[in-house]
Design a protein around this motif. Structure first.
Motif, PDB file in Angstrom:
ATOM      1  N   SER A 195      14.294 -14.674   6.208  1.00 31.99           N
ATOM      2  CA  SER A 195      15.042 -14.417   4.977  1.00 31.99           C
ATOM      3  C   SER A 195      14.466 -13.252   4.191  1.00 31.99           C
ATOM      4  N   GLY A 196      13.127 -13.169   4.093  1.00 30.46           N
ATOM      5  CA  GLY A 196      12.508 -12.084   3.355  1.00 30.46           C
ATOM      6  C   GLY A 196      12.760 -10.736   4.005  1.00 30.46           C
ATOM      7  N   GLN A 197      12.714 -10.698   5.337  1.00 26.93           N
ATOM      8  CA  GLN A 197      12.982  -9.455   6.049  1.00 26.93           C
ATOM      9  C   GLN A 197      14.421  -9.001   5.827  1.00 26.93           C
ATOM     10  N   LYS A 198      15.347  -9.940   5.821  1.00 26.61           N
ATOM     11  CA  LYS A 198      16.754  -9.592   5.588  1.00 26.61           C
ATOM     12  C   LYS A 198      16.973  -9.097   4.165  1.00 26.61           C
ATOM     13  N   LYS A 199      16.245  -9.671   3.207  1.00 27.88           N
ATOM     14  CA  LYS A 199      16.363  -9.203   1.826  1.00 27.88           C
ATOM     15  C   LYS A 199      15.881  -7.765   1.701  1.00 27.88           C
ATOM     16  N   VAL A 200      14.773  -7.444   2.362  1.00 19.39           N
ATOM     17  CA  VAL A 200      14.258  -6.084   2.327  1.00 19.39           C
ATOM     18  C   VAL A 200      15.258  -5.126   2.964  1.00 19.39           C
ATOM     19  N   ALA A 201      15.801  -5.522   4.108  1.00 16.85           N
ATOM     20  CA  ALA A 201      16.772  -4.662   4.790  1.00 16.85           C
ATOM     21  C   ALA A 201      18.001  -4.413   3.921  1.00 16.85           C
ATOM     22  N   ALA A 202      18.397  -5.423   3.149  1.00 20.57           N
ATOM     23  CA  ALA A 202      19.595  -5.296   2.314  1.00 20.57           C
ATOM     24  C   ALA A 202      19.351  -4.424   1.084  1.00 20.57           C
ATOM     25  N   MET A 203      18.120  -4.400   0.590  1.00 20.83           N
ATOM     26  CA  MET A 203      17.869  -3.693  -0.667  1.00 20.83           C
ATOM     27  C   MET A 203      17.440  -2.238  -0.463  1.00 20.83           C
ATOM     28  N   ILE A 204      17.036  -1.880   0.773  1.00 18.35           N
ATOM     29  CA  ILE A 204      16.606  -0.496   1.004  1.00 18.35           C
ATOM     30  C   ILE A 204      17.841   0.401   0.981  1.00 18.35           C
ATOM     31  N   THR A 205      17.861   1.335   0.082  1.00 14.88           N
ATOM     32  CA  THR A 205      19.029   2.199  -0.101  1.00 14.88           C
ATOM     33  C   THR A 205      18.800   3.616   0.397  1.00 14.88           C
ATOM     34  N   ARG A 206      17.565   3.958   0.706  1.00 14.81           N
ATOM     35  CA  ARG A 206      17.293   5.316   1.154  1.00 14.81           C
ATOM     36  C   ARG A 206      17.263   5.351   2.677  1.00 14.81           C
ATOM     37  N   TYR A 246       0.830  -1.214   0.000  1.00 15.95           N
ATOM     38  CA  TYR A 246       0.000   0.000   0.000  1.00 15.95           C
ATOM     39  C   TYR A 246       0.864   1.263   0.000  1.00 15.95           C
ATOM     40  N   CYS A 247       1.823   1.342   0.920  1.00 17.83           N
ATOM     41  CA  CYS A 247       2.644   2.549   1.027  1.00 17.83           C
ATOM     42  C   CYS A 247       3.533   2.751  -0.202  1.00 17.83           C
ATOM     43  N   ALA A 248       3.866   1.657  -0.891  1.00 21.58           N
ATOM     44  CA  ALA A 248       4.724   1.751  -2.073  1.00 21.58           C
ATOM     45  C   ALA A 248       3.958   2.105  -3.338  1.00 21.58           C
ATOM     46  N   THR A 249       2.642   1.894  -3.335  1.00 17.69           N
ATOM     47  CA  THR A 249       1.886   2.031  -4.591  1.00 17.69           C
ATOM     48  C   THR A 249       0.752   3.041  -4.536  1.00 17.69           C
ATOM     49  N   TYR A 250       0.388   3.532  -3.356  1.00 13.33           N
ATOM     50  CA  TYR A 250      -0.698   4.498  -3.218  1.00 13.33           C
ATOM     51  C   TYR A 250      -0.174   5.821  -2.663  1.00 13.33           C
ATOM     52  N   ALA A 276       6.110  -7.613  -2.208  1.00 14.68           N
ATOM     53  CA  ALA A 276       6.432  -6.613  -1.199  1.00 14.68           C
ATOM     54  C   ALA A 276       7.941  -6.408  -1.086  1.00 14.68           C
ATOM     55  N   GLN A 277       8.707  -7.497  -1.194  1.00 11.89           N
ATOM     56  CA  GLN A 277      10.171  -7.362  -1.178  1.00 11.89           C
ATOM     57  C   GLN A 277      10.636  -6.406  -2.277  1.00 11.89           C
ATOM     58  N   LYS A 278      10.071  -6.570  -3.467  1.00 15.78           N
ATOM     59  CA  LYS A 278      10.494  -5.762  -4.614  1.00 15.78           C
ATOM     60  C   LYS A 278      10.067  -4.301  -4.471  1.00 15.78           C
ATOM     61  N   LEU A 279       8.933  -4.074  -3.823  1.00 12.34           N
ATOM     62  CA  LEU A 279       8.361  -2.730  -3.750  1.00 12.34           C
ATOM     63  C   LEU A 279       8.854  -1.920  -2.555  1.00 12.34           C
ATOM     64  N   ALA A 280       9.468  -2.574  -1.586  1.00 10.89           N
ATOM     65  CA  ALA A 280       9.784  -1.908  -0.322  1.00 10.89           C
ATOM     66  C   ALA A 280      10.619  -0.649  -0.507  1.00 10.89           C
ATOM     67  N   ASN A 281      11.513  -0.669  -1.463  1.00 11.50           N
ATOM     68  CA  ASN A 281      12.393   0.480  -1.647  1.00 11.50           C
ATOM     69  C   ASN A 281      11.670   1.675  -2.262  1.00 11.50           C
TER      70      ASN A 281
END
Length: 335
Positions: A284-295, A153-157, A259-264
């Motif tokens: 594992s999914g939470q760690k992937k999100v943490a690793a990909m967030i660049t902002r 929701y926060c990534a797309t609205y 959601a992993q793909k959209l989090a950033n």
């Protein structure tokens, strides 16, 4: 002494004999007298339930996106605690659970046709809150499946929230010893067959609501919070929910990956709490999100030793999350 510590001082610890009486005399009375239940109609005609407490016309609002099987009723203690801080609070019962309308012939089945229906419902719920609360500062607190919904929701609205707090978000599902790719393939095949051949089926081994003894639960270390949660569900049978259907699981796995793909793409501050001993969703999914967030700002914190239900956990695991909700929301007042 900060405000978040005061909350803990205002109630007994969850492992003391006084806690059940505190819940009955303070939390339940507050819920019955000051929390309002309301319904609205979703885009497809489904009736959705939510509960809210309005502290004042200008108080900041904490909005709760619960996890699977959950209802606003499960967050009575959190409502009370946030009210003591001078906050307003609201929580949605997602379609197919809580006091919202069910989606299959069997009201115990955890089911959804399309996970994006949850996201659209949440957008409509947020619109309902705009009517009730106006433009007051808003924090979004989400748990497990609610974290998946909140992230998409926060990534797309376009939305009014200024902070997002994720509690054990469902960014991947625990599959035990079965490889993730194999579990996903089995679920996809079962969902496809089920969708075209018959009414929704439970996933293998799943069934109607059953009360799980505390000793067998993987949700919390807090016996008194667990017993209270089970008592609420035993007394309000309409909120009881059993296991997921094939289609719910297929949609959930797909949504978690999305959601992993959209989090950033989320542009507001995010705080992600991982439960260190989670046996419901995979880390594992939470760690992937943490690793990909660049902002910035983004914070990732692990509550070591905690089970999945962080807001139902014993105080030592729960308090850091409660403190964060209060502190992040209080910051909005002075921002």
């Amino acid at each position: 002494m900060n405000q978040s510590f005061n909350v803990q001082q205002q109630r007994p610890a969850d492992d003391t004999p006084e806690w059940p009486e505190f819940f009955r005399s303070e939390v339940e009375v507050f819920w019955q007298q000051q929390v309002t239940a309301k319904y609205f109609t979703a885009f497809d005609g489904i009736k959705l339930h939510f509960a809210y407490y309005k502290h004042s016309a200008t108080a900041p609002l904490v909005v709760i996106a619960p996890g699977r099987i959950e209802s606003a009723l499960k967050y009575q203690e959190l409502f009370w605690e946030l009210a003591q801080q001078g906050f307003s609070v609201a929580a949605l019962d997602h379609r197919g659970q809580g006091l919202s309308a069910r989606l299959t012939h069997n009201p115990h089945q955890g089911h959804v046709e399309d996970f994006n229906d949850f996201v659209r419902d949440f957008a409509d719920f947020t619109d309902q809150l705009a009517t009730l609360f106006g433009s007051v500062p808003k924090t979004l607190f989400s748990h497990s499946m609610g974290g998946t919904i909140a992230t998409i929701y926060c990534a797309t609205y376009q939305h009014p929230y200024r902070k997002l707090i994720l509690s054990a978000p469902m960014f991947s599902i625990e599959t035990g010893k079965v490889p993730y790719w194999l579990a996903r393939a089995v679920v996809a095949a079962g969902a496809w067959i089920n969708r075209y051949l018959s009414k929704p089926w439970y996933f293998f081994g799943m069934g109607d609501y059953q009360k799980v003894p505390f000793e067998d639960n993987v949700l919390t270390h807090s016996k008194q919070r667990y017993d209270t949660f089970r008592s609420v569900y035993d007394n309000v049978t309409d909120v009881q929910l059993g296991g997921p259907t094939f289609n719910w699981l297929y949609e959930a796995i797909s949504a978690a990956m999305n959601a992993q793909k959209l989090a950033n793409n989320i542009t507001i501050p995010v705080l992600l709490f991982q439960a260190g001993n989670d046996k419901v969703v995979s880390a594992s999914g939470q760690k992937k999100v943490a690793a990909m967030i660049t902002r910035n700002p983004f914070r990732f914190e692990t509550i070591e030793g905690a089970h999945h239900e962080l807001m139902m956990e014993t105080d030592k695991f729960r308090q850091p999350v409660l403190n964060a909700i209060i502190e992040e929301t209080r910051e909005l007042i002075t921002a």
